[in-house]
Motif scaffolding. Structure first.
Motif, PDB file in Angstrom:
ATOM      1  N   ASN A  45       0.821  -1.204   0.000  1.00 25.69           N
ATOM      2  CA  ASN A  45       0.000   0.000   0.000  1.00 25.69           C
ATOM      3  C   ASN A  45       0.857   1.258   0.000  1.00 25.69           C
ATOM      4  OD1 ASN A  45      -2.754   1.092   0.095  1.00 25.69           O
ATOM      5  ND2 ASN A  45      -2.109   1.954   2.048  1.00 25.69           N
ATOM      6  N   GLY A  46       2.013   1.202   0.672  1.00 27.93           N
ATOM      7  CA  GLY A  46       2.925   2.343   0.664  1.00 27.93           C
ATOM      8  C   GLY A  46       3.430   2.639  -0.734  1.00 27.93           C
ATOM      9  N   MET A  47       3.819   1.599  -1.470  1.00 29.49           N
ATOM     10  CA  MET A  47       4.294   1.791  -2.846  1.00 29.49           C
ATOM     11  C   MET A  47       3.164   2.243  -3.758  1.00 29.49           C
ATOM     12  SD  MET A  47       6.899  -1.446  -3.259  1.00 29.49           S
ATOM     13  CE  MET A  47       7.685  -0.834  -4.723  1.00 29.49           C
ATOM     14  N   ALA A  48       1.985   1.634  -3.584  1.00 24.01           N
ATOM     15  CA  ALA A  48       0.837   2.017  -4.415  1.00 24.01           C
ATOM     16  C   ALA A  48       0.420   3.455  -4.136  1.00 24.01           C
ATOM     17  CB  ALA A  48      -0.330   1.065  -4.151  1.00 24.01           C
ATOM     18  N   ILE A 174      -5.825  -2.043  -9.515  1.00 24.63           N
ATOM     19  CA  ILE A 174      -5.086  -0.781  -9.509  1.00 24.63           C
ATOM     20  C   ILE A 174      -3.962  -0.815  -8.485  1.00 24.63           C
ATOM     21  CG2 ILE A 174      -5.290   1.653  -8.847  1.00 24.63           C
ATOM     22  CD1 ILE A 174      -8.055   1.629 -10.180  1.00 24.63           C
ATOM     23  N   THR A 175      -4.225  -1.376  -7.314  1.00 24.49           N
ATOM     24  CA  THR A 175      -3.220  -1.400  -6.251  1.00 24.49           C
ATOM     25  C   THR A 175      -1.945  -2.107  -6.692  1.00 24.49           C
ATOM     26  OG1 THR A 175      -4.856  -1.303  -4.477  1.00 24.49           O
ATOM     27  CG2 THR A 175      -2.706  -2.231  -3.920  1.00 24.49           C
ATOM     28  N   TYR A 176      -2.087  -3.331  -7.210  1.00 27.09           N
ATOM     29  CA  TYR A 176      -0.897  -4.094  -7.563  1.00 27.09           C
ATOM     30  C   TYR A 176      -0.270  -3.586  -8.866  1.00 27.09           C
ATOM     31  CZ  TYR A 176      -2.342  -6.926  -3.697  1.00 27.09           C
ATOM     32  OH  TYR A 176      -2.690  -7.332  -2.433  1.00 27.09           O
ATOM     33  N   THR A 177      -1.079  -2.973  -9.720  1.00 30.53           N
ATOM     34  CA  THR A 177      -0.504  -2.312 -10.893  1.00 30.53           C
ATOM     35  C   THR A 177       0.325  -1.116 -10.464  1.00 30.53           C
ATOM     36  OG1 THR A 177      -2.412  -2.982 -12.232  1.00 30.53           O
ATOM     37  CG2 THR A 177      -1.046  -1.213 -13.097  1.00 30.53           C
ATOM     38  N   GLN A 178      -0.165  -0.373  -9.461  1.00 33.58           N
ATOM     39  CA  GLN A 178       0.570   0.801  -8.987  1.00 33.58           C
ATOM     40  C   GLN A 178       1.885   0.438  -8.311  1.00 33.58           C
ATOM     41  OE1 GLN A 178      -2.545   2.689  -6.697  1.00 33.58           O
ATOM     42  NE2 GLN A 178      -3.024   4.131  -8.343  1.00 33.58           N
ATOM     43  N   VAL A 179       1.947  -0.722  -7.698  1.00 32.05           N
ATOM     44  CA  VAL A 179       3.224  -1.179  -7.142  1.00 32.05           C
ATOM     45  C   VAL A 179       4.258  -1.308  -8.256  1.00 32.05           C
ATOM     46  CG1 VAL A 179       4.409  -3.102  -6.014  1.00 32.05           C
ATOM     47  CG2 VAL A 179       2.188  -2.348  -5.163  1.00 32.05           C
ATOM     48  N   ALA A 180       3.855  -1.936  -9.362  1.00 30.09           N
ATOM     49  CA  ALA A 180       4.752  -2.068 -10.516  1.00 30.09           C
ATOM     50  C   ALA A 180       5.071  -0.697 -11.106  1.00 30.09           C
ATOM     51  CB  ALA A 180       4.111  -2.967 -11.577  1.00 30.09           C
ATOM     52  N   GLN A 181       4.070   0.176 -11.181  1.00 25.00           N
ATOM     53  CA  GLN A 181       4.282   1.500 -11.764  1.00 25.00           C
ATOM     54  C   GLN A 181       5.218   2.349 -10.919  1.00 25.00           C
ATOM     55  OE1 GLN A 181       0.101   2.355 -12.132  1.00 25.00           O
ATOM     56  NE2 GLN A 181       0.119   2.088 -14.348  1.00 25.00           N
ATOM     57  N   TYR A 182       5.167   2.185  -9.599  1.00 28.39           N
ATOM     58  CA  TYR A 182       6.120   2.920  -8.766  1.00 28.39           C
ATOM     59  C   TYR A 182       7.551   2.506  -9.093  1.00 28.39           C
ATOM     60  CZ  TYR A 182       8.978   4.587  -5.003  1.00 28.39           C
ATOM     61  OH  TYR A 182       9.994   5.202  -4.314  1.00 28.39           O
ATOM     62  N   CYS A 183       7.777   1.204  -9.207  1.00 34.00           N
ATOM     63  CA  CYS A 183       9.125   0.711  -9.523  1.00 34.00           C
ATOM     64  C   CYS A 183       9.606   1.269 -10.861  1.00 34.00           C
ATOM     65  CB  CYS A 183       9.136  -0.812  -9.554  1.00 34.00           C
ATOM     66  SG  CYS A 183       8.746  -1.595  -7.966  1.00 34.00           S
ATOM     67  N   VAL A 184       8.712   1.309 -11.848  1.00 31.03           N
ATOM     68  CA  VAL A 184       9.075   1.820 -13.163  1.00 31.03           C
ATOM     69  C   VAL A 184       9.380   3.314 -13.106  1.00 31.03           C
ATOM     70  CG1 VAL A 184       8.227   2.261 -15.514  1.00 31.03           C
ATOM     71  CG2 VAL A 184       7.784   0.063 -14.420  1.00 31.03           C
ATOM     72  N   LEU A 185       8.492   4.090 -12.477  1.00 33.13           N
ATOM     73  CA  LEU A 185       8.651   5.543 -12.526  1.00 33.13           C
ATOM     74  C   LEU A 185       9.852   6.018 -11.707  1.00 33.13           C
ATOM     75  CD1 LEU A 185       7.575   7.505  -9.911  1.00 33.13           C
ATOM     76  CD2 LEU A 185       5.447   6.380 -10.488  1.00 33.13           C
ATOM     77  N   ILE A 186      10.114   5.382 -10.561  1.00 33.40           N
ATOM     78  CA  ILE A 186      11.233   5.861  -9.745  1.00 33.40           C
ATOM     79  C   ILE A 186      12.563   5.491 -10.399  1.00 33.40           C
ATOM     80  CG2 ILE A 186      11.637   3.896  -8.196  1.00 33.40           C
ATOM     81  CD1 ILE A 186      11.370   7.604  -7.195  1.00 33.40           C
ATOM     82  N   PHE A 187      12.636   4.321 -11.016  1.00 38.60           N
ATOM     83  CA  PHE A 187      13.848   3.933 -11.737  1.00 38.60           C
ATOM     84  C   PHE A 187      14.071   4.866 -12.924  1.00 38.60           C
ATOM     85  CE2 PHE A 187      16.164   1.084 -14.750  1.00 38.60           C
ATOM     86  CZ  PHE A 187      17.281   0.840 -13.956  1.00 38.60           C
ATOM     87  N   LYS A 280       1.643   2.643   9.100  1.00 41.62           N
ATOM     88  CA  LYS A 280       2.878   2.119   8.503  1.00 41.62           C
ATOM     89  C   LYS A 280       2.962   2.459   7.019  1.00 41.62           C
ATOM     90  CE  LYS A 280       3.798  -1.954  11.404  1.00 41.62           C
ATOM     91  NZ  LYS A 280       3.844  -3.436  11.399  1.00 41.62           N
ATOM     92  N   SER A 281       1.883   2.236   6.295  1.00 46.15           N
ATOM     93  CA  SER A 281       1.898   2.487   4.858  1.00 46.15           C
ATOM     94  C   SER A 281       2.080   3.972   4.566  1.00 46.15           C
ATOM     95  CB  SER A 281       0.623   1.964   4.194  1.00 46.15           C
ATOM     96  OG  SER A 281      -0.522   2.636   4.659  1.00 46.15           O
ATOM     97  N   ALA A 282       1.545   4.843   5.456  1.00 45.57           N
ATOM     98  CA  ALA A 282       1.737   6.287   5.271  1.00 45.57           C
ATOM     99  C   ALA A 282       3.210   6.653   5.411  1.00 45.57           C
ATOM    100  CB  ALA A 282       0.901   7.058   6.293  1.00 45.57           C
ATOM    101  N   LEU A 287       8.473   7.909   2.515  1.00 42.28           N
ATOM    102  CA  LEU A 287       9.852   7.570   2.167  1.00 42.28           C
ATOM    103  C   LEU A 287       9.992   7.379   0.659  1.00 42.28           C
ATOM    104  CD1 LEU A 287      12.745   6.708   2.937  1.00 42.28           C
ATOM    105  CD2 LEU A 287      11.866   4.374   3.244  1.00 42.28           C
ATOM    106  N   PHE A 288       9.073   6.626   0.054  1.00 42.63           N
ATOM    107  CA  PHE A 288       9.130   6.387  -1.386  1.00 42.63           C
ATOM    108  C   PHE A 288       8.947   7.686  -2.174  1.00 42.63           C
ATOM    109  CE2 PHE A 288       7.312   2.021  -0.167  1.00 42.63           C
ATOM    110  CZ  PHE A 288       8.578   1.462  -0.096  1.00 42.63           C
ATOM    111  N   ILE A 289       8.077   8.559  -1.692  1.00 43.05           N
ATOM    112  CA  ILE A 289       7.842   9.840  -2.360  1.00 43.05           C
ATOM    113  C   ILE A 289       9.063  10.739  -2.264  1.00 43.05           C
ATOM    114  CG2 ILE A 289       6.505  11.999  -2.182  1.00 43.05           C
ATOM    115  CD1 ILE A 289       4.110  10.218  -1.299  1.00 43.05           C
ATOM    116  N   ALA A 290       9.726  10.720  -1.098  1.00 42.64           N
ATOM    117  CA  ALA A 290      10.872  11.601  -0.878  1.00 42.64           C
ATOM    118  C   ALA A 290      12.015  11.339  -1.858  1.00 42.64           C
ATOM    119  CB  ALA A 290      11.372  11.456   0.559  1.00 42.64           C
TER     120      ALA A 290
END
Length: 570
Positions: A45-48, A174-187, A280-282, A287-290
């Motif tokens: 949820n944190g990554m999503a 959407i949740t599990y797609t967003q986990v993958a999308q976070y990995c793609v966009l941050i990289f 926790k997810s917040a 951290l991921f956003i920063a």
């Protein structure tokens, strides 16, 4: 391989990944569709949430606006990050404990009123459609350059992809797609930043590279160099601000409290198992956003320095290929006003010959720095991931507001779960079509459009949610009056000063800046409208009967650690 071939490969791989995840995690119930079954882990949820939060405005537009406004662009960094902290600490755990599907659901139940629910749905639709317009615009910008299609066609392609996994999977997909999308966009955001930082300063950490000396042996600091280039061209020094202090304060506050009222971010905290997981997810999401937000100022500095260095006062015929590539999109234009064949990029609009759309800076940055083709294509894939992740979350808010809060809770309470799920998917389909229209006809560049959405969220939702949690005697009359006054004032100001609706049309807007109330721009006026919302709500509350005892007890329970356990969404 060429940039276009690499782009086709990387975009195809990521799109197939998103579609595969949507099929694997398709929703089978309304609970799956609205809140992913309420069983998402804190890490996922944190990554999503980070992907949902970091939209095209964060990935594509924020560094671009900082590149062109310098110090003044810091309002976006301060407002958006500060607002997320406000949301995580002040609202998210309590909303999760309340246990409803949507923000209008919370407002409808907390204020024991169908009218309050309907007003909240109206506000949610306004905020979400405005916000999603910026995302679809970002999708169109990416496609127009890297897949060499026009912006409108790019928007349509994005509509089809997001429609597939939003309608099929709902919040679960959407949740599990967003986990993958976070990995793609941050990289995709970090790789070129690291390359360019090392290239310009010898420092591989972009945040440190921004404050380091150049590798040309001059001993000049990068920011000093950019200040010098800016002042030579007649612009303000990059590290100096030109915006009025009151407007900086107003925009920052509007973005902060608007963040805390964004329905598509709030709903993410309904997807975890426990209140503890919401906290926790917040923290993880912050951290991921920063990672991206602390890098964006450095990317802005690299991009602006390289743009001026490679284009200003150069022969047009000798410009590098990246200039021609972006010129074909219409987002970068050269008008040789004096006929000397050189690009005059200066502050004076009468003699300036170069027009640059702010939204291209992050996407063009790797090309300007002459990085490998695969890096350029990676940024395209990252931009699409950022835009599509947020668009999907917004479309779910629109869908659930219509199917759950209007149809189920107001017009047809006896609807079956199967019928409600069908209504949710039809609503999402219609919402995608409207979002596509706004993406083709956006009211401005991505960050500005998104800022307006935050202003509307600040003007409508934040006071109602805050008072609903922390003031048990807040009544439905006060909440409805406050939301109505706040959103009405915000819409009036936005249409008057952003679109010139009451003053001769959009072309008259630049002339209206001197008429801004209190010197506050439309992007910052959400702060004023929020204040009006609070004032009207509390004033009306004085003359209204107290809420029922069971409502007051419910408010006590969601705030006290020893209160009743979280209610099951229904």
């Amino acid at each position: 391989m060429s940039v276009q071939v690499w782009t086709y490969i990387l975009v195809a791989i990521t799109f197939l990944l998103y579609i595969g995840i949507a099929i694997w995690s398709r929703a089978g119930s309304t609970r799956d569709f609205y809140v992913a079954g309420g069983g998402v882990s804190a890490l996922a949820n944190g990554m999503a949430t980070a992907a949902d939060w970091m939209s095209a405005a964060s990935f594509i537009s924020m560094a671009g606006i900082i590149a062109f406004t310098g110090y003044d662009g810091s309002v976006y960094l301060m407002g958006w990050t500060g607002g997320y902290v406000l949301l995580a600490l002040l609202l998210a755990p309590y909303l999760r404990k309340f246990g409803r599907f949507t923000v209008p659901d919370f407002i409808g139940e907390r204020y024991y009123s169908r009218t309050a629910r309907i007003v909240a749905v109206f506000c949610a639709l306004l905020v979400s459609f405005t916000y999603v317009a910026g995302q679809m615009r970002g999708v169109g910008v990416v496609f127009s350059r890297f897949l060499e299609v026009d912006i409108n066609t790019g928007v349509v392609i994005g509509m089809v992809i997001v429609l597939f996994y939003a309608v099929l999977g709902g919040m679960k997909g959407i949740t599990y797609t967003q986990v993958a999308q976070y990995c793609v966009l941050i990289f995709a955001f970090m790789v070129p930043a690291i390359f360019i930082s090392f290239q310009m300063t010898g420092q591989p950490i972009p945040q440190l590279g921004m404050g380091s000396t150049l590798t040309n042996g001059s001993g000049t600091f990068l920011l000093d160099r950019l200040d010098g280039l800016s002042t030579e061209l007649g612009f303000n020094a990059y590290t100096d601000g030109s915006r009025a202090l009151i407007d900086i304060f107003a925009i920052t506050l509007a973005l902060m409290v608007g963040t805390a009222g964004l329905p598509h971010v709030i709903v993410r905290f309904f997807t975890v198992k426990r209140v503890r997981d919401a906290r926790k997810s917040a923290g993880l999401a912050l951290l991921f956003i920063a990672i991206l937000y602390t890098t964006a100022p450095a990317v802005a500095v690299f991009a602006k320095t390289n743009l001026i260095r490679t284009v200003s006062n150069k022969e047009y015929t000798a410009l590098p290929s990246w200039f021609r590539n972006w010129e074909q999109t219409g987002l970068l234009t050269f008008d040789d006003k004096n006929g000397d064949g050189k690009v005059q990029y200066v502050a004076d609009t009468a003699t300036n010959e170069l027009t640059v759309d702010r939204d291209i800076m992050v996407l063009a940055n790797p090309e300007i720095a002459n990085l490998p083709a695969w890096v350029v294509a990676l940024v395209a894939a990252g931009g699409l991931a950022a835009a599509l992740s947020t668009a999907a979350g917004l479309l779910l808010v629109i869908s659930s507001s219509i199917s759950h809060d209007l149809i189920k809770k107001v017009f047809k309470p006896g609807i079956t779960e199967k019928q409600e799920l069908w209504a949710a998917r039809v609503s999402a389909t219609l919402a995608v079509m409207v979002a596509g229209y706004f993406g083709i006809h956006p009211p401005g560049f991505v960050a500005a459009v998104v800022a307006l959405a935050f202003g509307m969220a600040a003007a409508s939702f934040f006071p109602a949610i805050l008072l609903g949690i922390f003031y048990k005697k807040m009544t439905r009359n006060g909440a409805v009056a406050g939301m109505t006054a706040g959103i009405s004032l915000m819409l009036f100001y936005m249409f008057k000063f952003k679109f010139g609706l009451f003053d001769g049309g959009r072309e008259a807007v630049p002339d209206l800046q001197d008429q801004w109330w209190f010197g506050i721009s439309p992007e910052g006026f959400g702060s004023v409208a929020m204040g009006v919302n609070f004032a009207v709500a509390l004033l009306v509350n004085l003359f209204s009967p107290e809420p029922p005892e069971e409502v007051q007890q419910m408010v006590e329970n969601i705030r006290l650690p020893g209160g009743a356990p979280p209610a099951e969404p229904h």
